[in-house]
Design an enzyme around this catalytic site. Structure first.
Site, PDB file in Angstrom:
ATOM      1  N   HIS A 109       4.263  -3.022  -7.287  1.00  0.00           N
ATOM      2  CA  HIS A 109       5.511  -3.547  -7.821  1.00  0.00           C
ATOM      3  C   HIS A 109       6.283  -2.388  -8.448  1.00  0.00           C
ATOM      4  CE1 HIS A 109       4.788  -7.799  -7.196  1.00  0.00           C
ATOM      5  NE2 HIS A 109       3.629  -7.746  -7.835  1.00  0.00           N
ATOM      6  N   CYS A 128       9.601  -2.582  -5.333  1.00  0.00           N
ATOM      7  CA  CYS A 128      10.938  -3.056  -5.688  1.00  0.00           C
ATOM      8  C   CYS A 128      11.639  -2.011  -6.543  1.00  0.00           C
ATOM      9  CB  CYS A 128      10.849  -4.365  -6.468  1.00  0.00           C
ATOM     10  SG  CYS A 128      10.160  -5.744  -5.522  1.00  0.00           S
TER      11      CYS A 128
END
Length: 292
Positions: free
Chosen positions: A130, A172
């Site tokens: 992430h 991300c």
């Protein structure tokens, strides 16, 4: 013994496909402008014939501590496996580290940066996790990506000076979504030394450009970016240089993938990777493909 040319060698021909290197440079001296031959005109591609290709380090974070509020990244193991097989076939020594804390990621890369890489051609690092704008998550917290990549700067990692350092980042970078838009258009030995910027010879390939989230991982297929990267390396590695291959990756991700969701706000969204290159000369992908 370190390569006296800092990782470069002489190419046999000079074509329009070469890097932006002039055979002459302008020298301003005493108010006079002189056109002189450049001593770097013969440097057209990185030297890739060291005894070892180099290291490929893959950080594969799937399960996160509840305190991070980050969900499980189903499908990331397939990404890690694809990358392992691809770079193993290119001749790299590949190490995969799963579910690493921030201190683990930093500590492992710091140790690698302090090794002697004189007999290695390049370095590859894949970060699968992430992320936020400029940050990457360990399983316990996040840390600035710059803290990791700066370990390999020329003033800190001397034996990688003048050699390509490639970072592939599947994470991300924000929370906005891209709805898309319709379109109708389909070397020779030398004892001479010279100075280069400490940030030279890095390449960062992000799965998405800034402020957008990466696509949800598919448990069956992995991420769009890693699928495309591995496929393009296999298809075009013998004919294109690395930046051209990454442009093909951008094309594949942008045109061939689109999100499908029962939630309208996440349905039919698009994505395009982002390549940031500080490579100072051409990275011949064909030199990386000897075993494919």
């Amino acid at each position: 013994m370190a390569d006296p040319q800092n990782g470069t060698h002489k190419a046999q021909d000079n074509t329009d496909a070469g890097p932006f290197v002039s055979s002459h440079h302008v020298n301003v001296k005493g108010g006079m402008i002189k056109d002189q031959p450049s001593k770097f005109a013969h440097h057209f591609s990185y030297k890739m014939d060291y005894p070892k290709m180099g290291l490929c380090i893959i950080f594969n974070n799937k399960n996160f501590h509840p305190s991070t509020r980050m969900g499980m990244r189903n499908g990331t193991d397939l990404d890690a496996s694809r990358l392992y097989n691809t770079f193993k076939s290119l001749g790299y020594k590949v190490d995969v580290y799963n579910d690493q804390k921030c201190a683990d990621i930093y500590g492992r890369l710091k140790k690698v940066s302090e090794d002697d890489h004189s007999n290695r051609s390049s370095f590859v690092c894949a970060l699968l996790s992430h992320g936020e704008d400029g940050k990457l998550y360990g399983v316990d917290d996040c840390l600035p990506i710059k803290n990791l990549t700066s370990l390999f700067r020329g003033d800190r990692c001397k034996t990688f000076v003048g050699k390509p350092k490639l970072f592939f980042i599947q994470a991300c970078r924000g929370t906005d979504l891209d709805p898309g838009v319709e379109t109708d258009s389909g070397g020779e030995s030398s004892e001479e030394t010279y100075r280069i910027p400490v940030e030279a010879d890095f390449l960062y390939a992000y799965s998405i450009y800034i402020v957008l989230p990466c696509n949800p991982l598919c448990p069956l297929n992995g991420s769009w970016f890693i699928q495309s990267l591995c496929e393009m390396l296999k298809l075009h590695g013998r004919s294109l240089e690395l930046v051209q291959i990454l442009t093909c990756v951008n094309h594949m991700v942008a045109l061939e993938f689109e999100s499908c969701s029962n939630h309208i706000e996440f349905h039919a969204k698009k994505q395009i990777p982002c390549v940031v290159s500080m490579l100072s000369i051409r990275q011949e992908a064909s030199a990386m493909i000897g075993m494919l």
